[in-house]
Design a protein around this motif. Structure first.
Motif, PDB file in Angstrom:
ATOM      1  N   ASP A  55      -8.342  29.983  64.904  1.00  0.00           N
ATOM      2  CA  ASP A  55      -7.683  28.708  64.295  1.00  0.00           C
ATOM      3  C   ASP A  55      -6.148  29.071  63.952  1.00  0.00           C
ATOM      4  OD1 ASP A  55      -8.250  30.871  62.344  1.00  0.00           O
ATOM      5  OD2 ASP A  55      -9.029  29.636  60.922  1.00  0.00           O
ATOM      6  N   ARG A  56      -5.799  29.775  64.797  1.00  0.00           N
ATOM      7  CA  ARG A  56      -4.373  30.215  64.818  1.00  0.00           C
ATOM      8  C   ARG A  56      -3.871  30.575  66.088  1.00  0.00           C
ATOM      9  NH1 ARG A  56      -3.660  34.658  60.341  1.00  0.00           N
ATOM     10  NH2 ARG A  56      -1.832  35.084  61.228  1.00  0.00           N
ATOM     11  N   PRO A  57      -2.683  30.547  66.382  1.00  0.00           N
ATOM     12  CA  PRO A  57      -2.121  30.995  67.819  1.00  0.00           C
ATOM     13  C   PRO A  57      -2.204  32.512  68.179  1.00  0.00           C
ATOM     14  CG  PRO A  57      -0.264  30.261  66.334  1.00  0.00           C
ATOM     15  CD  PRO A  57      -1.564  30.143  65.373  1.00  0.00           C
ATOM     16  N   PHE A  58      -2.015  33.281  67.120  1.00  0.00           N
ATOM     17  CA  PHE A  58      -1.906  34.877  67.426  1.00  0.00           C
ATOM     18  C   PHE A  58      -2.471  35.469  66.072  1.00  0.00           C
ATOM     19  CE2 PHE A  58       2.459  33.706  66.105  1.00  0.00           C
ATOM     20  CZ  PHE A  58       2.475  34.494  65.181  1.00  0.00           C
ATOM     21  N   GLY A  59      -2.756  36.734  66.374  1.00  0.00           N
ATOM     22  CA  GLY A  59      -3.040  37.658  65.065  1.00  0.00           C
ATOM     23  C   GLY A  59      -4.406  37.127  64.508  1.00  0.00           C
ATOM     24  N   PRO A  60      -4.445  37.510  63.262  1.00  0.00           N
ATOM     25  CA  PRO A  60      -3.675  38.101  62.359  1.00  0.00           C
ATOM     26  C   PRO A  60      -3.290  39.514  62.836  1.00  0.00           C
ATOM     27  CG  PRO A  60      -5.854  38.036  61.390  1.00  0.00           C
ATOM     28  CD  PRO A  60      -5.887  37.294  62.635  1.00  0.00           C
ATOM     29  N   CYS A  61      -2.070  39.881  62.059  1.00  0.00           N
ATOM     30  CA  CYS A  61      -1.702  41.420  62.092  1.00  0.00           C
ATOM     31  C   CYS A  61      -2.682  42.276  61.383  1.00  0.00           C
ATOM     32  CB  CYS A  61      -0.469  41.501  61.549  1.00  0.00           C
ATOM     33  SG  CYS A  61       0.936  40.804  62.397  1.00  0.00           S
ATOM     34  N   VAL A  62      -2.850  43.744  61.933  1.00  0.00           N
ATOM     35  CA  VAL A  62      -3.821  44.455  61.293  1.00  0.00           C
ATOM     36  C   VAL A  62      -3.629  44.686  59.802  1.00  0.00           C
ATOM     37  CG1 VAL A  62      -3.651  45.693  63.628  1.00  0.00           C
ATOM     38  CG2 VAL A  62      -2.225  46.420  61.929  1.00  0.00           C
ATOM     39  N   ASP A  63      -2.164  44.430  59.338  1.00  0.00           N
ATOM     40  CA  ASP A  63      -2.228  44.790  57.753  1.00  0.00           C
ATOM     41  C   ASP A  63      -2.761  43.512  57.134  1.00  0.00           C
ATOM     42  OD1 ASP A  63      -0.234  43.253  59.071  1.00  0.00           O
ATOM     43  OD2 ASP A  63       1.196  43.804  57.359  1.00  0.00           O
ATOM     44  N   GLU A  64      -2.675  42.026  57.788  1.00  0.00           N
ATOM     45  CA  GLU A  64      -3.129  41.246  56.917  1.00  0.00           C
ATOM     46  C   GLU A  64      -4.926  41.195  57.135  1.00  0.00           C
ATOM     47  OE1 GLU A  64      -3.371  36.263  57.477  1.00  0.00           O
ATOM     48  OE2 GLU A  64      -2.133  37.124  58.746  1.00  0.00           O
ATOM     49  N   ARG A  65      -5.391  41.619  58.391  1.00  0.00           N
ATOM     50  CA  ARG A  65      -6.765  41.787  58.439  1.00  0.00           C
ATOM     51  C   ARG A  65      -7.221  42.525  57.555  1.00  0.00           C
ATOM     52  NH1 ARG A  65      -8.935  40.546  63.762  1.00  0.00           N
ATOM     53  NH2 ARG A  65      -7.109  40.010  65.289  1.00  0.00           N
ATOM     54  N   ALA A  66      -6.541  43.890  56.957  1.00  0.00           N
ATOM     55  CA  ALA A  66      -7.021  44.490  55.826  1.00  0.00           C
ATOM     56  C   ALA A  66      -7.168  43.900  54.528  1.00  0.00           C
ATOM     57  CB  ALA A  66      -6.110  45.834  55.686  1.00  0.00           C
ATOM     58  N   ARG A  67      -5.889  43.207  54.357  1.00  0.00           N
ATOM     59  CA  ARG A  67      -5.788  42.373  53.133  1.00  0.00           C
ATOM     60  C   ARG A  67      -6.839  41.440  52.724  1.00  0.00           C
ATOM     61  NH1 ARG A  67      -0.329  42.633  54.400  1.00  0.00           N
ATOM     62  NH2 ARG A  67      -0.249  40.495  55.018  1.00  0.00           N
ATOM     63  N   ILE A  68      -7.379  40.730  53.995  1.00  0.00           N
ATOM     64  CA  ILE A  68      -8.315  39.542  53.620  1.00  0.00           C
ATOM     65  C   ILE A  68      -9.577  40.206  53.017  1.00  0.00           C
ATOM     66  CG2 ILE A  68      -9.973  38.107  55.175  1.00  0.00           C
ATOM     67  CD1 ILE A  68      -7.450  37.655  56.929  1.00  0.00           C
ATOM     68  N   GLY A  69      -9.995  41.462  53.635  1.00  0.00           N
ATOM     69  CA  GLY A  69     -11.292  42.030  53.282  1.00  0.00           C
ATOM     70  C   GLY A  69     -10.903  42.512  51.758  1.00  0.00           C
ATOM     71  N   ASN A  70      -9.525  43.051  51.636  1.00  0.00           N
ATOM     72  CA  ASN A  70      -9.404  43.574  50.118  1.00  0.00           C
ATOM     73  C   ASN A  70      -9.489  42.440  49.105  1.00  0.00           C
ATOM     74  OD1 ASN A  70      -9.072  46.084  51.411  1.00  0.00           O
ATOM     75  ND2 ASN A  70      -6.832  46.193  51.250  1.00  0.00           N
ATOM     76  N   ASN A  71      -8.745  41.327  49.500  1.00  0.00           N
ATOM     77  CA  ASN A  71      -8.784  40.208  48.508  1.00  0.00           C
ATOM     78  C   ASN A  71     -10.063  39.701  48.132  1.00  0.00           C
ATOM     79  OD1 ASN A  71      -5.834  40.835  48.313  1.00  0.00           O
ATOM     80  ND2 ASN A  71      -5.365  39.095  49.838  1.00  0.00           N
ATOM     81  N   ALA A  72     -10.789  39.605  49.179  1.00  0.00           N
ATOM     82  CA  ALA A  72     -12.280  39.207  49.096  1.00  0.00           C
ATOM     83  C   ALA A  72     -12.921  40.042  48.138  1.00  0.00           C
ATOM     84  CB  ALA A  72     -12.761  38.881  50.384  1.00  0.00           C
ATOM     85  N   LYS A  73     -12.626  41.271  48.005  1.00  0.00           N
ATOM     86  CA  LYS A  73     -13.253  42.373  47.257  1.00  0.00           C
ATOM     87  C   LYS A  73     -14.803  42.369  48.189  1.00  0.00           C
ATOM     88  CE  LYS A  73     -11.451  41.756  42.704  1.00  0.00           C
ATOM     89  NZ  LYS A  73     -10.191  41.268  43.064  1.00  0.00           N
ATOM     90  N   ALA A  74     -14.577  42.570  49.328  1.00  0.00           N
ATOM     91  CA  ALA A  74     -15.772  42.604  50.217  1.00  0.00           C
ATOM     92  C   ALA A  74     -16.631  43.813  49.912  1.00  0.00           C
ATOM     93  CB  ALA A  74     -15.575  42.552  51.639  1.00  0.00           C
ATOM     94  N   ASP A  75     -18.273  43.538  49.984  1.00  0.00           N
ATOM     95  CA  ASP A  75     -19.044  44.463  49.797  1.00  0.00           C
ATOM     96  C   ASP A  75     -19.134  45.397  51.055  1.00  0.00           C
ATOM     97  OD1 ASP A  75     -20.474  44.044  47.256  1.00  0.00           O
ATOM     98  OD2 ASP A  75     -20.665  42.109  48.270  1.00  0.00           O
ATOM     99  N   ALA A  76     -18.631  44.834  52.057  1.00  0.00           N
ATOM    100  CA  ALA A  76     -18.750  45.361  53.370  1.00  0.00           C
ATOM    101  C   ALA A  76     -17.699  44.539  54.469  1.00  0.00           C
ATOM    102  CB  ALA A  76     -20.068  45.497  54.047  1.00  0.00           C
ATOM    103  N   VAL A  77     -16.960  45.282  55.374  1.00  0.00           N
ATOM    104  CA  VAL A  77     -16.191  44.662  56.276  1.00  0.00           C
ATOM    105  C   VAL A  77     -16.422  45.362  57.566  1.00  0.00           C
ATOM    106  CG1 VAL A  77     -13.846  44.145  57.095  1.00  0.00           C
ATOM    107  CG2 VAL A  77     -14.360  44.212  54.649  1.00  0.00           C
ATOM    108  N   VAL A  78     -16.477  44.470  58.663  1.00  0.00           N
ATOM    109  CA  VAL A  78     -16.891  45.157  59.915  1.00  0.00           C
ATOM    110  C   VAL A  78     -16.119  44.343  60.887  1.00  0.00           C
ATOM    111  CG1 VAL A  78     -18.710  45.479  61.997  1.00  0.00           C
ATOM    112  CG2 VAL A  78     -19.427  45.531  59.447  1.00  0.00           C
TER     113      VAL A  78
END
Length: 313
Positions: A169-192
């Motif tokens: 749903d986006r033309p490029f990315g997300p960048c690796v730091d944003e990928r990490a933030r998405i999991g962090n902000n979601a307070k995910a129980d697990a990220v793969v």
């Protein structure tokens, strides 16, 4: 790509026990031993070069549901039960899982944007990369999206809340730091993070990449190293069981686990996270697996089983 295969001996021992149990489950399926274990698949697959992950061990019996093969299995998944208010319920109700499909199919059209440097705590790296492909041109980014969609359906069927870092749903990315933030902000129980490797022909098999103990700048993995190892080890063992694929013969000393300190997606994570390299896209036999819709369903099943095993303890 350089890698750190310094998986602790205790973790290697746990994985070997798990992989042995998975192999026995496959034998019993064909020989009629009477257990509930399901067998893996067969056939070649193609991997991509890049990342992997590892974690601690699941129970020998596991909780893997039977793997499905063939195109008809691609869209099918168990229907989740619903509570009185209409929300899904199941063994993973109340749990949040973030799935990170590696790369983006259109990254190659935006090399300037994905080439910019981002801070990963200990150093700077490219925002993202294009990923690899099979010799016939099947892109890793298409593979990772396909497996991620299948994985999402399997986890949602168990009641989990599932978030994708992006969904074509986006033309490029997300960048690796944003990928990490998405999991962090979601307070995910697990990220793969789902990937395929791009190594030399003859290099075969999958490996799971675990976060190393890293501290520097915004990176501090001290709290996630142990739970991530648990998550990764369970995924490794149950991936074998679901797919029939062997652990990598070129990374991780045949344990299926690799520990790395150079991946921003792991360094910047504050929640348990691993990468899985499902196979080598540049090996003809692995490529045959990775391009098979039936095998991709089995791959999603193996990852889902590992996540479920981890979350259910």
């Amino acid at each position: 790509m350089p890698y750190d295969d310094s998986v602790p001996p205790a973790a290697q021992h746990r994985v070997r026990r798990l992989l042995t149990a998975a192999a026995l489950a496959s034998v019993c399926l064909t020989a009629g031993c009477g257990g509930a274990g399901d067998g893996g698949g067969s056939g070649p697959a193609q991997p991509r070069a890049g990342s992997s992950g590892a974690a601690s061990s699941p129970s020998a019996s596991g909780s893997a549901s039977p793997s499905k093969s063939g195109p008809a299995a691609d869209e099918s998944s168990p229907a989740p039960a619903k509570s009185a208010n209409g929300t899904r319920s199941g063994p993973l109700t109340g749990r949040t899982v973030v799935i990170d499909p590696g790369h983006n199919p259109r990254n190659h059209e935006h090399t300037r944007e994905i080439g910019r440097q981002v801070d990963i705590g200990t150093t700077h790296k490219e925002c993202d990369t294009t990923g690899t492909s099979t010799n016939s041109g099947y892109a890793e980014a298409r593979f990772t999206l396909d497996v991620s969609h299948r994985l999402r359906a399997l986890l949602q069927a168990q009641g989990a809340k599932v978030i994708l870092t992006y969904d074509d749903d986006r033309p490029f990315g997300p960048c690796v730091d944003e990928r990490a933030r998405i999991g962090n902000n979601a307070k995910a129980d697990a990220v793969v993070s789902v990937h395929a490797d791009g190594s030399a022909a003859g290099n075969r098999g999958f490996h799971v990449i675990l976060p190393a103990r890293v501290r520097g700048g915004a990176a501090d993995t001290s709290k996630i190293v142990d739970p991530s190892r648990d998550l990764g080890t369970r995924i490794a063992g149950l991936f074998v069981r679901a797919t029939g694929s062997a652990p990598s013969n070129y990374v991780g000393g045949h344990t299926g686990l690799d520990t790395r300190s150079d991946l921003g997606g792991l360094n910047l994570s504050t929640v348990p996270k691993v990468f899985i390299e499902c196979g080598n896209m540049r090996d003809p036999k692995d490529a045959a697996l990775l391009t098979s819709a039936g095998w991709r369903q089995k791959a999603a099943q193996g990852i889902a089983d590992g996540i479920s095993s981890y979350l259910n303890g």
